[in-house]
Design a protein around this motif. Sequence first.
Motif, PDB file in Angstrom:
ATOM      1  N   SER A  27     -25.169 -35.559 -18.061  1.00 47.51           N
ATOM      2  CA  SER A  27     -26.264 -34.569 -18.284  1.00 47.51           C
ATOM      3  C   SER A  27     -26.714 -34.080 -17.241  1.00 47.51           C
ATOM      4  CB  SER A  27     -27.404 -35.650 -18.692  1.00 47.51           C
ATOM      5  OG  SER A  27     -28.434 -34.909 -18.998  1.00 47.51           O
ATOM      6  N   ASP A  29     -29.356 -31.804 -17.438  1.00 49.85           N
ATOM      7  CA  ASP A  29     -30.669 -31.558 -17.711  1.00 49.85           C
ATOM      8  C   ASP A  29     -31.532 -31.091 -16.587  1.00 49.85           C
ATOM      9  OD1 ASP A  29     -31.327 -33.492 -20.835  1.00 49.85           O
ATOM     10  OD2 ASP A  29     -29.725 -32.099 -20.085  1.00 49.85           O
ATOM     11  N   TYR A  30     -31.373 -31.830 -15.616  1.00 47.71           N
ATOM     12  CA  TYR A  30     -32.253 -31.735 -14.394  1.00 47.71           C
ATOM     13  C   TYR A  30     -31.474 -31.110 -12.925  1.00 47.71           C
ATOM     14  CZ  TYR A  30     -35.572 -34.474 -17.288  1.00 47.71           C
ATOM     15  OH  TYR A  30     -35.985 -34.909 -18.405  1.00 47.71           O
ATOM     16  N   TYR A  31     -30.301 -30.720 -13.272  1.00 46.20           N
ATOM     17  CA  TYR A  31     -29.537 -30.141 -12.395  1.00 46.20           C
ATOM     18  C   TYR A  31     -29.862 -28.645 -12.335  1.00 46.20           C
ATOM     19  CZ  TYR A  31     -26.987 -34.311 -11.064  1.00 46.20           C
ATOM     20  OH  TYR A  31     -26.582 -35.445 -10.484  1.00 46.20           O
ATOM     21  N   CYS A  32     -29.557 -28.042 -11.163  1.00 45.68           N
ATOM     22  CA  CYS A  32     -29.471 -26.493 -10.985  1.00 45.68           C
ATOM     23  C   CYS A  32     -28.048 -26.199 -11.024  1.00 45.68           C
ATOM     24  CB  CYS A  32     -30.052 -26.232  -9.660  1.00 45.68           C
ATOM     25  SG  CYS A  32     -30.100 -24.342  -9.202  1.00 45.68           S
ATOM     26  N   ARG A  51     -32.304 -23.001 -12.622  1.00 43.13           N
ATOM     27  CA  ARG A  51     -32.883 -24.264 -12.411  1.00 43.13           C
ATOM     28  C   ARG A  51     -32.806 -25.359 -13.653  1.00 43.13           C
ATOM     29  NH1 ARG A  51     -37.693 -24.980  -8.642  1.00 43.13           N
ATOM     30  NH2 ARG A  51     -36.429 -26.693  -7.849  1.00 43.13           N
ATOM     31  N   GLY A  52     -32.923 -26.475 -13.456  1.00 47.57           N
ATOM     32  CA  GLY A  52     -32.929 -27.628 -14.605  1.00 47.57           C
ATOM     33  C   GLY A  52     -34.420 -27.749 -14.908  1.00 47.57           C
ATOM     34  N   ASN A  53     -35.361 -27.751 -14.237  1.00 47.86           N
ATOM     35  CA  ASN A  53     -36.753 -27.782 -14.435  1.00 47.86           C
ATOM     36  C   ASN A  53     -37.420 -26.369 -14.690  1.00 47.86           C
ATOM     37  OD1 ASN A  53     -39.150 -29.051 -14.654  1.00 47.86           O
ATOM     38  ND2 ASN A  53     -39.452 -29.422 -12.629  1.00 47.86           N
ATOM     39  N   ASN A  73     -28.410 -27.478 -22.752  1.00 40.95           N
ATOM     40  CA  ASN A  73     -28.335 -29.027 -22.083  1.00 40.95           C
ATOM     41  C   ASN A  73     -27.623 -29.764 -23.219  1.00 40.95           C
ATOM     42  OD1 ASN A  73     -29.224 -28.246 -19.608  1.00 40.95           O
ATOM     43  ND2 ASN A  73     -31.503 -28.773 -20.406  1.00 40.95           N
ATOM     44  N   ASN A  76     -23.897 -29.904 -22.118  1.00 35.73           N
ATOM     45  CA  ASN A  76     -23.869 -30.198 -20.852  1.00 35.73           C
ATOM     46  C   ASN A  76     -23.462 -28.981 -20.301  1.00 35.73           C
ATOM     47  OD1 ASN A  76     -25.068 -32.925 -21.167  1.00 35.73           O
ATOM     48  ND2 ASN A  76     -23.037 -33.574 -21.613  1.00 35.73           N
ATOM     49  N   GLY A  99     -28.603 -31.816  -8.279  1.00 39.02           N
ATOM     50  CA  GLY A  99     -29.877 -32.166  -8.577  1.00 39.02           C
ATOM     51  C   GLY A  99     -30.984 -32.135  -7.904  1.00 39.02           C
ATOM     52  N   SER A 100     -30.658 -31.573  -6.736  1.00 44.62           N
ATOM     53  CA  SER A 100     -31.604 -31.817  -5.819  1.00 44.62           C
ATOM     54  C   SER A 100     -31.701 -30.241  -4.824  1.00 44.62           C
ATOM     55  CB  SER A 100     -31.459 -32.825  -4.730  1.00 44.62           C
ATOM     56  OG  SER A 100     -30.096 -32.619  -3.984  1.00 44.62           O
TER      57      SER A 100
END
Length: 125
Positions: A27, A29-32, A51-53, A73, A76, A99-100
Amino acid sequence: VQLQASGGGWVQPGGSLRLSCEVPGFSLDYYCIGWFRQAPGKEREFVAAIRGNGGSTFYADSVKGRFTISRDNARNTGYLQMNSLKPEDTAVYYCTADGSVILSSVRYEASYDYWGQGTLVTVSS
């Protein structure tokens, strides 16, 4: 995390291509998701990121208005739609994800841990 980039090829100036970056079974989803490129004899450079968010997008000035980055998403998968291609867009294009990635660092390749194998885009007549 194995990123699979595809969609490269040869296209005439003014043409279009769509690159895909798939991560089967993982997933994003929250990854850039980012795209970088490296032309012959040059350093790798930032192209675009999403960005994911919230899905905010970022572009290099050289591609702004011609390229569009997006993501699905559910599949994927990230995409890079490239229109009005120019010979100077010729390069190996790499997708990447992390992810960060913080907002101020989306344009730096050191911000990303996971990279695809690259796909060659050639723009010529």
